[in-house]
Design an enzyme around this catalytic site. Structure first.
Site, short mmCIF file in Angstrom:
data_model
loop_
_atom_site.label_atom_id
_atom_site.label_comp_id
_atom_site.label_asym_id
_atom_site.label_seq_id
_atom_site.Cartn_x
_atom_site.Cartn_y
_atom_site.Cartn_z
N CYS A 99 46.72 41.44 40.29
CA CYS A 99 46.00 40.19 40.51
C CYS A 99 47.00 39.06 40.76
O CYS A 99 47.94 38.87 39.98
CB CYS A 99 45.15 39.90 39.28
SG CYS A 99 44.59 38.19 39.14
N GLU A 100 46.81 38.30 41.83
CA GLU A 100 47.76 37.25 42.15
C GLU A 100 47.64 36.03 41.23
O GLU A 100 48.52 35.18 41.22
CB GLU A 100 47.62 36.81 43.60
CG GLU A 100 46.34 36.08 43.93
CD GLU A 100 46.28 35.63 45.39
OE1 GLU A 100 45.64 34.61 45.65
OE2 GLU A 100 46.87 36.31 46.26
N HIS A 101 46.57 35.95 40.48
CA HIS A 101 46.37 34.79 39.61
C HIS A 101 47.08 34.95 38.26
O HIS A 101 47.52 33.95 37.68
CB HIS A 101 44.88 34.55 39.37
CG HIS A 101 44.13 34.32 40.64
ND1 HIS A 101 42.94 34.96 40.94
CD2 HIS A 101 44.40 33.53 41.70
CE1 HIS A 101 42.51 34.57 42.13
NE2 HIS A 101 43.37 33.71 42.62
N HIS A 102 47.16 36.19 37.77
CA HIS A 102 47.76 36.41 36.46
C HIS A 102 48.83 37.50 36.47
O HIS A 102 49.44 37.76 35.43
CB HIS A 102 46.68 36.80 35.43
CG HIS A 102 45.57 35.80 35.33
ND1 HIS A 102 44.38 35.94 36.03
CD2 HIS A 102 45.47 34.63 34.65
CE1 HIS A 102 43.59 34.91 35.77
NE2 HIS A 102 44.23 34.10 34.93
N GLN A 140 40.82 41.18 45.30
CA GLN A 140 40.16 42.39 45.79
C GLN A 140 39.51 42.19 47.15
O GLN A 140 39.52 43.09 48.00
CB GLN A 140 39.14 42.88 44.77
CG GLN A 140 38.47 44.20 45.16
CD GLN A 140 37.59 44.75 44.05
OE1 GLN A 140 37.85 44.52 42.86
NE2 GLN A 140 36.54 45.46 44.41
N HIS A 168 39.45 44.76 36.63
CA HIS A 168 40.53 43.77 36.63
C HIS A 168 40.95 43.47 35.20
O HIS A 168 40.13 43.02 34.38
CB HIS A 168 40.06 42.49 37.32
CG HIS A 168 39.74 42.66 38.77
ND1 HIS A 168 40.41 41.98 39.76
CD2 HIS A 168 38.83 43.45 39.42
CE1 HIS A 168 39.93 42.33 40.95
NE2 HIS A 168 38.97 43.22 40.76
N CYS A 170 42.63 41.13 34.14
CA CYS A 170 42.51 39.71 33.80
C CYS A 170 41.13 39.38 33.23
O CYS A 170 40.96 38.36 32.56
CB CYS A 170 42.81 38.83 35.01
SG CYS A 170 41.75 39.13 36.44
#
Length: 213
Positions: A99-102, A140, A168, A170
């Site tokens: 995941c690019e956010h976390h 995704q 996910h 996250c």
């Protein structure tokens, strides 16, 4: 599950599909990990953590190695002329991304189908395409679209369909903390977008997958 009815014919560039990255040395990356450990209240000099910066950098480079691959290198000429127009489906492709956010894991399976129009691709290369795009920082929805557009651009088939089902970390390990939740995403091109019967045939086939049971 909602399918997009937008049809695209995409030519995928053979060169690296990312913007130029800033040059950072491996030592600088290790120092960044060491700083994070300090920020977490840890002692990076204690025995169990002395090699952690090196290991983290090595792991992250592997998990994002898709940035340094191109479709040309991956395919290695495995596109063949074949007079067939029946659906080709590779289902239950294990998929691992981040995941690019976390920068936490995305774990799931991809189901990829296409209807040839004079050209076919080596079956293992479909899994390789999923792997290449998966080994990047992702969401995704983008990952699903990239796989579909890659096949559409490479083969110019009559249609492409991609469904990804993933969990996910996250959402599981932090935030709402909902283990057991799965996210479905789809991308359809050509006849899969235009013809409900063809799209339904694809869905019926992948519903027999363990990930849909």
């Amino acid at each position: 599950m909602t399918f997009s009815t937008q049809q695209k014919s995409v030519t995928v560039p053979s060169s690296l599909e990312t913007e130029p990255q800033p040059i950072v040395s491996e030592e600088e990356m290790r120092q960044a990990v060491r700083t994070l450990l300090l920020g977490l209240g840890e002692n990076p000099d204690r025995e169990g953590l002395q090699d952690t910066p090196k290991r983290v950098v090595k792991a992250l480079k592997f998990l994002t190695s898709g940035y340094h691959q191109s479709l040309d290198e991956l395919l290695n000429g495995a596109v063949f002329h074949e007079d067939t127009n029946e659906m080709v489906l590779v289902r239950d492709i294990d998929l691992f991304s981040s995941c690019e956010h976390h920068i936490l894991p995305i774990l799931g399976r991809a189901h990829v189908a296409y209807i040839p129009d004079g050209k076919v691709i080596g079956l293992s290369k479909i899994a390789r395409i999923c792997e290449m795009y998966g080994r990047r920082l992702q969401v995704q929805e983008r990952l699903t679209k990239q796989i579909a557009d890659a096949l559409q651009g490479l083969l110019q088939p009559k249609g492409v369909a991609v469904v990804i089902e993933a969990t996910h970390m996250c959402m599981v390990m932090r935030g709402v903390q909902k283990p057991g939740s799965w996210t479905s995403s789809s991308a359809v091109r050509g006849v899969f977008a235009e013809d409900a019967k063809t799209r339904q045939e694809f869905m019926n086939l992948i519903r027999h997958s363990p990930s849909f049971s």
